[in-house]
Design an enzyme around this catalytic site. Structure first.
Site, PDB file in Angstrom:
ATOM      1  CD  GLU A 173      90.324  60.666  51.715  1.00  0.00           C
ATOM      2  OE1 GLU A 173      91.369  61.058  51.174  1.00  0.00           O
ATOM      3  OE2 GLU A 173      90.302  59.748  52.551  1.00  0.00           O
ATOM      4  CB  CYS A 200      92.838  63.502  44.319  1.00  0.00           C
ATOM      5  SG  CYS A 200      92.670  61.744  44.666  1.00  0.00           S
TER       6      CYS A 200
HETATM    7  P1  NAD Z   1      84.487  70.739  44.657  1.00  0.00           P
HETATM    8  O1  NAD Z   1      85.078  71.026  45.983  1.00  0.00           O
HETATM    9  O2  NAD Z   1      84.199  71.863  43.758  1.00  0.00           O
HETATM   10  O3  NAD Z   1      83.117  69.934  44.804  1.00  0.00           O
HETATM   11  C1  NAD Z   1      83.047  68.725  45.527  1.00  0.00           C
HETATM   12  C2  NAD Z   1      81.609  68.482  45.934  1.00  0.00           C
HETATM   13  O4  NAD Z   1      81.213  69.474  46.877  1.00  0.00           O
HETATM   14  C3  NAD Z   1      80.602  68.559  44.801  1.00  0.00           C
HETATM   15  O5  NAD Z   1      79.639  67.547  44.974  1.00  0.00           O
HETATM   16  C4  NAD Z   1      79.983  69.925  45.004  1.00  0.00           C
HETATM   17  O6  NAD Z   1      78.696  70.064  44.473  1.00  0.00           O
HETATM   18  C5  NAD Z   1      79.949  70.007  46.504  1.00  0.00           C
HETATM   19  N1  NAD Z   1      79.810  71.337  47.068  1.00  0.00           N
HETATM   20  C6  NAD Z   1      80.070  72.534  46.479  1.00  0.00           C
HETATM   21  N2  NAD Z   1      79.826  73.540  47.351  1.00  0.00           N
HETATM   22  C7  NAD Z   1      79.413  72.966  48.509  1.00  0.00           C
HETATM   23  C8  NAD Z   1      79.010  73.473  49.772  1.00  0.00           C
HETATM   24  N3  NAD Z   1      78.996  74.781  50.028  1.00  0.00           N
HETATM   25  N4  NAD Z   1      78.636  72.604  50.718  1.00  0.00           N
HETATM   26  C9  NAD Z   1      78.654  71.267  50.486  1.00  0.00           C
HETATM   27  N5  NAD Z   1      79.021  70.726  49.299  1.00  0.00           N
HETATM   28  C10 NAD Z   1      79.400  71.572  48.320  1.00  0.00           C
HETATM   29  O7  NAD Z   1      85.482  69.696  43.974  1.00  0.00           O
HETATM   30  P2  NAD Z   1      85.397  69.123  42.500  1.00  0.00           P
HETATM   31  O8  NAD Z   1      85.786  70.212  41.552  1.00  0.00           O
HETATM   32  O9  NAD Z   1      84.109  68.414  42.292  1.00  0.00           O
HETATM   33  O10 NAD Z   1      86.547  68.006  42.538  1.00  0.00           O
HETATM   34  C11 NAD Z   1      87.878  68.265  42.260  1.00  0.00           C
HETATM   35  C12 NAD Z   1      88.672  68.361  43.545  1.00  0.00           C
HETATM   36  O11 NAD Z   1      88.500  67.159  44.305  1.00  0.00           O
HETATM   37  C13 NAD Z   1      90.163  68.459  43.316  1.00  0.00           C
HETATM   38  O12 NAD Z   1      90.709  69.379  44.217  1.00  0.00           O
HETATM   39  C14 NAD Z   1      90.653  67.056  43.619  1.00  0.00           C
HETATM   40  O13 NAD Z   1      92.012  66.972  43.987  1.00  0.00           O
HETATM   41  C15 NAD Z   1      89.758  66.680  44.737  1.00  0.00           C
HETATM   42  N6  NAD Z   1      89.711  65.235  44.890  1.00  0.00           N
HETATM   43  C16 NAD Z   1      90.230  64.665  46.009  1.00  0.00           C
HETATM   44  C17 NAD Z   1      90.246  63.285  46.140  1.00  0.00           C
HETATM   45  C18 NAD Z   1      90.807  62.590  47.344  1.00  0.00           C
HETATM   46  O14 NAD Z   1      90.470  61.421  47.562  1.00  0.00           O
HETATM   47  N7  NAD Z   1      91.651  63.231  48.143  1.00  0.00           N
HETATM   48  C19 NAD Z   1      89.708  62.500  45.119  1.00  0.00           C
HETATM   49  C20 NAD Z   1      89.204  63.131  43.995  1.00  0.00           C
HETATM   50  C21 NAD Z   1      89.187  64.489  43.895  1.00  0.00           C
END
Ligand code: NAD
Length: 522
Positions: free
Chosen positions: A253, A287
């Site tokens: 997502e 999002c």
């Molecule tokens: P992010 O991608 O930076 O981090 C998401 C998660 O991934 C965090 O828990 C982070 O610690 C983890 N992570 C980081 N590096 C990783 C790796 N190498 N391997 C595994 N996990 C890792 O995103 P964010 O800044 O926390 O969230 C914002 C983003 O999320 C925005 O792009 C937003 O649109 C999206 N989002 C999408 C939805 C949806 O349902 N489509 C909902 C909410 C947020």
């Protein structure tokens, strides 16, 4: 300005800020940058231990059946209802949300438990398809849905509870064990939920949490049987590549750049009110936030005038159970920087900032609610995910141009259309490339549990809610068993003989050909 963020007290072990074993994460208050507390980072070894432990408990969890699991989840619901204010306290502190928004998460999840509690059994019900050919009529065909033993949920910071538990709940109901790795910026509310499950509810050992960034998240991907990831498309791709090493399925997502279209026959007041809420709720960190607006030329000036007037009146600040703030802080300093960059880029390319447009001075991370007029697709604010309190508006000549612009994006999470009638809105919706479209509304597709929510294009793979939201956590297992007593040997088994082959060929022809002459080979 003091920054509010999660930081680690040791150099990162990988390029994306992943942690080294033994380090800790400092969780900050976004409203003023002060530290809430430090929590230890879980090493890959510890992740393997936690996954091993919940894996050991999963078989019994599966064996208690849907109704048994539902009873446990209903205890979690009741615990959340009893502890709503405390949960909101923890979340408000680590996210910088206003109170009304912090209080919305636990009730939403009570609804998730009720929805899947009521419908999950039917979504996962066994199926008994009718054999499609005569020789198989002697068999009973059955499809049973068996859970992936351990699901790893990796979640972001913008809705710390909803975006972890809206998947963890159906996964648990499906019979999986679940390990959540929350965002390093907002781990505390998830930790509190898991503490409640373990210590206060005494729930089975099938739910746990691990903390860290890339190294911990990567280790979780390595250990589990299914990965449910919510976050940026950049990290989503890293997760999918990593999961390929163990052929682990993923549901992603990801981000969005949701368009909102306002056509000339729309109810302008409703469109303005909806745009302000859809663009600025949760400080624009949703999002499915409205990230760009296309307005038909005859109503454009009036729309931007009314929108900026409304946004100017919003109260930004910090409230604690007083409900007198509309827009909160930015949860991470990095996101505040992206917002500032997008607004500056738009300004430098000729857009007009009608209200807001600045980072606020003082401790913490604050960006003013902002409306930008005369935006176009040369500007980052119209093409890249801003994920902050900014509403850029672009003038379009007609509905066709609006649809073309809405589809001119690598993202396809959701969209909104405002027009005179529902049927006209639905007709536009069918031309939009997105996983969900609201007609004369914003954000509602997420709350309508009966429809799937998920992204097209770079916004993701897989869906949550409706049957999709629970069925992704199970694998079909096909069981074919005899309906009646069987002979010692089936016709297709060894040894092959010419007589039997001829008989089978004739039977094949009879079964598969169409028309009597063809069937009889005449
Ligand atoms: P992010 O991608 O930076 O981090 C998401 C998660 O991934 C965090 O828990 C982070 O610690 C983890 N992570 C980081 N590096 C990783 C790796 N190498 N391997 C595994 N996990 C890792 O995103 P964010 O800044 O926390 O969230 C914002 C983003 O999320 C925005 O792009 C937003 O649109 C999206 N989002 C999408 C939805 C949806 O349902 N489509 C909902 C909410 C947020």
């Amino acid at each position: 300005m003091e920054s509010a963020s999660a930081t680690q007290n040791a150099p990162s072990a990988s390029g994306n800020g992943a942690s080294a074993e033994g380090t800790s994460i400092e969780v900050h208050r976004p409203v003023d940058g002060s530290t809430i507390r430090s929590i230890p980072v879980d090493s890959p070894q510890r992740v393997a231990e936690v996954v091993g432990r919940v894996r050991a408990a999963q078989a019994e969890w599966e064996s208690i059946g849907f109704t048994g699991r539902r009873r446990w989840l209903e205890r979690l619901r009741d615990w959340m209802i009893d502890n709503e204010p405390q949960l909101a306290d923890v979340m408000q502190e680590e996210t910088g949300k206003v109170r009304a928004e912090a209080e919305a998460e636990a009730p939403f999840l009570s609804g998730t438990i009720n929805y899947y509690g009521e419908h999950g059994k039917e979504f996962l019900a066994e199926e008994t398809p009718t054999p499609h050919i005569l020789p198989l009529k002697v068999k009973r065909l059955r499809i049973v849905y068996r859970p992936y033993p351990v699901v790893g949920v990796i979640s972001p910071w913008n809705f710390p509870l909803i975006l972890a538990f809206d998947d963890a709940i159906p996964a648990l109901l499906a019979g999986c064990a679940v390990v959540i790795k929350p965002s390093e910026f907002t781990p505390l509310s998830t930790m509190e939920m898991v503490r409640g499950w373990k210590e206060e509810i005494g729930g089975p050992d099938v739910l746990d949490v691990v903390n860290g960034i890339g190294e911990t998240g990567g280790a979780l991907v390595d250990e589990v049987d299914f990965v449910q990831f919510t976050g940026s498309d950049r990290t989503g791709k890293v997760v999918m590549k990593r999961a390929a090493d163990t052929l682990t399925p993923v549901s992603l997502e990801l981000g969005g750049k949701d368009p909102l279209i306002v056509l000339r026959d729309a109810d302008l007041d409703r469109a303005v009110n909806a745009t302000a809420t859809g663009g600025l709720a949760n400080t624009g960190q949703i999002c499915m936030s409205i990230e760009r607006v296309y307005v038909e030329e005859p109503i454009y000036d009036e729309f931007v005038g009314r929108l900026s007037e409304q946004v100017r009146k919003l109260r930004q600040g910090r409230d604690e159970r007083s409900y007198d703030a509309d827009v909160g802080a930015m949860t991470t300093p990095a996101q505040a920087q992206i917002v500032a960059d997008h607004v500056d880029d738009a300004r430098s390319k000729g857009a007009r900032v009608l209200t807001g447009g600045n980072r606020k001075e003082g401790p913490g991370d604050w960006y003013e609610p902002t409306v930008i007029a005369d935006a176009d697709h040369s500007m980052k604010v119209m093409t890249d995910e801003t994920f902050g309190p900014v509403i850029p508006v672009m003038k379009v000549q007609d509905a066709d141009e609006a649809v073309r612009m809405a589809n001119d994006s690598r993202y396809g999470l959701s969209a909104s259309v405002f027009t005179g009638t529902s049927s006209d809105g639905e007709a536009i919706a069918r031309r939009i490339e997105a996983g969900a479209v609201n007609v004369n509304d914003v954000l509602t597709t997420y709350f309508a549990m009966g429809v799937p929510m998920g992204g097209w294009k770079d916004s993701g793979i897989g869906f949550r809610h409706a049957s999709y939201g629970i069925k992704k956590f199970v694998r079909p297992e096909s069981i074919v068993a005899p309906r009646m007593k069987q002979g010692k040997r089936d016709p297709l088994w060894f040894p092959y003989t010419s007589a039997r082959r001829k008989l089978i060929n004739r039977a094949n022809r009879f079964i598969n050909a169409r028309g009597l002459r063809n069937r009889l080979g005449l």
